[in-house]
Design a protein around this motif. Structure first.
Motif, PDB file in Angstrom:
ATOM      1  N   THR A   1       0.621  -1.119  -0.111  1.00 42.80           N
ATOM      2  CA  THR A   1       0.008  -0.121  -0.087  1.00 42.80           C
ATOM      3  C   THR A   1       0.971   1.357  -0.057  1.00 42.80           C
ATOM      4  O   THR A   1       1.574   1.472   1.131  1.00 42.80           O
ATOM      5  N   LYS A   2       0.689   1.993  -1.211  1.00 40.55           N
ATOM      6  CA  LYS A   2       1.834   3.217  -1.136  1.00 40.55           C
ATOM      7  C   LYS A   2       1.616   4.299  -0.020  1.00 40.55           C
ATOM      8  O   LYS A   2       0.400   4.208   0.601  1.00 40.55           O
ATOM      9  N   LYS A   3       2.585   4.848   0.088  1.00 33.75           N
ATOM     10  CA  LYS A   3       2.636   5.640   1.497  1.00 33.75           C
ATOM     11  C   LYS A   3       1.647   6.603   1.619  1.00 33.75           C
ATOM     12  O   LYS A   3       0.973   6.610   2.623  1.00 33.75           O
ATOM     13  N   GLU A   4       1.224   7.494   0.465  1.00 27.95           N
ATOM     14  CA  GLU A   4       0.223   8.425   0.389  1.00 27.95           C
ATOM     15  C   GLU A   4      -0.999   7.784   0.905  1.00 27.95           C
ATOM     16  O   GLU A   4      -1.863   8.257   1.374  1.00 27.95           O
ATOM     17  N   ILE A   5      -1.279   6.637   0.190  1.00 29.06           N
ATOM     18  CA  ILE A   5      -2.689   5.705   0.508  1.00 29.06           C
ATOM     19  C   ILE A   5      -2.664   5.346   1.755  1.00 29.06           C
ATOM     20  O   ILE A   5      -3.725   5.359   2.443  1.00 29.06           O
ATOM     21  N   ARG A   6      -1.534   4.759   2.338  1.00 30.00           N
ATOM     22  CA  ARG A   6      -1.392   4.049   3.609  1.00 30.00           C
ATOM     23  C   ARG A   6      -1.608   5.168   4.661  1.00 30.00           C
ATOM     24  O   ARG A   6      -2.408   5.047   5.527  1.00 30.00           O
ATOM     25  N   LEU A   7      -1.110   6.191   4.402  1.00 27.75           N
ATOM     26  CA  LEU A   7      -1.292   7.517   5.489  1.00 27.75           C
ATOM     27  C   LEU A   7      -2.830   8.006   5.497  1.00 27.75           C
ATOM     28  O   LEU A   7      -3.397   8.107   6.667  1.00 27.75           O
ATOM     29  N   LEU A   8      -3.394   8.256   4.506  1.00 26.41           N
ATOM     30  CA  LEU A   8      -5.055   8.481   4.571  1.00 26.41           C
ATOM     31  C   LEU A   8      -5.691   7.390   5.253  1.00 26.41           C
ATOM     32  O   LEU A   8      -6.725   7.421   5.934  1.00 26.41           O
ATOM     33  N   SER A   9      -5.324   6.015   4.709  1.00 27.52           N
ATOM     34  CA  SER A   9      -6.281   4.924   5.085  1.00 27.52           C
ATOM     35  C   SER A   9      -5.908   4.813   6.739  1.00 27.52           C
ATOM     36  O   SER A   9      -6.946   4.546   7.533  1.00 27.52           O
ATOM     37  N   LEU A  10      -4.662   5.054   7.410  1.00 30.87           N
ATOM     38  CA  LEU A  10      -4.472   4.778   8.614  1.00 30.87           C
ATOM     39  C   LEU A  10      -5.234   6.219   9.459  1.00 30.87           C
ATOM     40  O   LEU A  10      -5.737   5.692  10.439  1.00 30.87           O
ATOM     41  N   THR A  11      -5.289   7.180   8.866  1.00 28.04           N
ATOM     42  CA  THR A  11      -6.128   8.343   9.487  1.00 28.04           C
ATOM     43  C   THR A  11      -7.356   7.960   9.569  1.00 28.04           C
ATOM     44  O   THR A  11      -8.292   8.216  10.527  1.00 28.04           O
ATOM     45  N   GLU A  12      -8.123   7.403   8.550  1.00 31.57           N
ATOM     46  CA  GLU A  12      -9.477   6.853   8.382  1.00 31.57           C
ATOM     47  C   GLU A  12      -9.722   5.788   9.291  1.00 31.57           C
ATOM     48  O   GLU A  12     -10.849   5.706  10.098  1.00 31.57           O
ATOM     49  N   MET A  13      -8.806   5.141   9.843  1.00 30.30           N
ATOM     50  CA  MET A  13      -9.254   3.904  10.783  1.00 30.30           C
ATOM     51  C   MET A  13      -9.262   4.636  12.192  1.00 30.30           C
ATOM     52  O   MET A  13      -9.692   3.864  13.127  1.00 30.30           O
ATOM     53  N   ARG A  14      -8.800   5.815  12.467  1.00 25.09           N
ATOM     54  CA  ARG A  14      -8.758   6.430  13.713  1.00 25.09           C
ATOM     55  C   ARG A  14      -8.336   5.455  14.967  1.00 25.09           C
ATOM     56  O   ARG A  14      -9.161   5.328  15.890  1.00 25.09           O
ATOM     57  N   LEU A  15      -7.230   4.960  14.898  1.00 29.68           N
ATOM     58  CA  LEU A  15      -6.645   4.138  15.710  1.00 29.68           C
ATOM     59  C   LEU A  15      -6.470   4.851  17.123  1.00 29.68           C
ATOM     60  O   LEU A  15      -6.103   6.091  17.209  1.00 29.68           O
ATOM     61  N   GLN A  16      -6.834   3.955  18.076  1.00 27.91           N
ATOM     62  CA  GLN A  16      -6.603   4.374  19.578  1.00 27.91           C
ATOM     63  C   GLN A  16      -5.285   3.512  20.179  1.00 27.91           C
ATOM     64  O   GLN A  16      -4.886   2.663  19.407  1.00 27.91           O
TER      65      GLN A  16
END
Length: 415
Positions: free
Chosen positions: A236-251
């Motif tokens: 998963t490319k860096k830019e896509i990965r960053l948005l995806s992780l942000t959308e996951m809203r990890l705690q």
């Protein structure tokens, strides 16, 4: 009205280390509660002795039943409010009914023997807990204190650190602190892995002067990950990965599923965010499993890597707070039914789709489940040198689909 329960901290020096008023309370107690080691310090005690060995809440219930009529004293190691019984006792009986007399904690004594200041030093309790996940929790720390048990011994800790290449640390091991057979000293990890110690010990890791681990930051470069490269890399490319992780809203304590993990890049970055949670990387291609393991070691992320074609194998995992689907093996509809039924209330589901067909299938499945959806089309181009100039090379466009329950409340999933 119930009497005050006395909760007394005790050290390895036993009753000799207690002030006179604490000894008097123990002598006058109708019921003396503690571990076998604690009670052995008072063989002459004439009252009842209740051994505290597992079933702590049941024992506290017994104390609550008798405290109105009998004087109860509870013995605990060191400071009872530091990973001890104190919190549970106060929560069950009420702070106004528990008088706490702490002893010097093993942590205080260990740092005193080291001659080091310990304010701000993180503490990880491994007592009754697995070593799993320790790597991401301590990576980059200058110093960390570890509370051990009979499974997570100094040797087991050293072997774990060696597995993740964390050789920048040396270890201070302190045994039987405050007792007649106290022993303390510094160890390198290799000999420590083979050594044996008294069950009563504490380990403090200290990073050597000038030693540094590989820095981690959100959005590691794609080339930093070990990966199969039949084309542009199964990652998963860096830019896509960053948005995806942000959308996951990890705690901090999130449970995460990464389905179609590939190189493990999303799972590894998720573990670095959910440092006290659990991350499961599910991948159907056996050739990728070795890369996931290698990347976990490289980035010091201790995750569960599972060789399976989802949704097979998901039934054995704990319900997730966040799910990332990077690949579905052509079975997205079935996979979404399972994922939506298992996602916890307040959870987030994120899907990466490279085709409009996958986007359509995902939207239909998420709508059937009653979830709210947001879709972002990521069209990214990166600069690339050409002769003495610069051009832009486009990455494949990707739909980042984020879904969640309306108002954060989980609804019924329709087949």
């Amino acid at each position: 009205m119930a009497q005050m329960v006395k909760l007394i901290g005790i050290g390895a020096d036993g009753k000799d280390g207690l002030p006179p008023h604490c000894r008097k309370w123990i002598e006058e107690a109708d019921v003396l509660v503690g571990g076998e080691r604690h009670l052995a310090y008072f063989p002459e005690h004439g009252g009842e002795k209740w051994v505290l060995k597992g079933g702590i809440m049941g024992m506290i219930g017994r104390i609550a039943e008798v405290m109105a009529e009998q004087r109860v004293v509870v013995l605990a190691s060191g400071d009872p409010l530091f990973y001890g019984i104190g919190r549970l006792l106060v929560r069950r009986l009420g702070g106004e009914r528990v008088e706490i007399l702490p002893h010097v904690s093993s942590l205080q004594l260990a740092f005193a023997r080291m001659g080091e200041s310990w304010q701000g030093v993180p503490v990880e309790s491994l007592h009754g807990r697995p070593l799993f996940g320790l790597a991401q929790r301590i990576d980059g720390q200058d110093m960390v204190a570890l509370l051990t048990d009979d499974q997570n011994t100094p040797g087991a800790i050293a072997n774990y650190l060696l597995r993740f290449g964390m050789t920048e640390y040396k270890a201070f091991v302190a045994e039987n602190l405050g007792g007649a057979n106290e022993r303390v000293g510094w160890w390198e990890l290799e000999p420590l892995a083979q050594a044996e110690f008294s069950p009563l010990n504490i380990v403090i890791l200290k990073r050597r002067e000038g030693a540094r681990s590989q820095p981690w930051f959100m959005g590691m470069d794609d080339d930093a990950f070990i990966q199969r490269k039949p084309d542009k890399g199964l990652i998963t490319k860096k830019e896509i990965r960053l948005l995806s992780l942000t959308e996951m809203r990890l705690q901090k304590e999130s449970v995460v599923w990464d389905i179609g993990a590939g190189s493990g890049s999303v799972a590894i970055e998720a573990a670095k965010c959910a440092t006290h949670g659990q991350v499961y990387a599910i991948e159907k291609n056996e050739a990728d499993m070795a890369n996931i393991e290698a990347n976990c070691i490289k980035f010091r992320a201790d995750i569960h890597a599972i060789h399976a074609k989802a949704p097979q194998g998901l039934d054995k995992l704990p319900d997730p707070d966040a799910i990332f689907i990077g690949g579905s093996g052509g079975e997205l509809s079935e996979l979404l039914t399972v994922c939506c039924s298992r996602l916890r209330t307040g959870g987030r589901l994120v899907i990466n789709a490279a085709t409009i067909e996958t986007l359509s299938t995902a939207l239909a499945g998420l709508e059937a489940a009653g979830m709210e959806v947001r879709v972002t089309l990521m069209q990214v181009s990166r600069s690339k040198p050409i002769l003495n100039m610069t051009r832009f090379a486009a990455l494949n466009p990707t739909y980042v689909i984020a879904a969640w329950w309306p108002d954060g409340k989980k609804g019924d999933v329709h087949e």
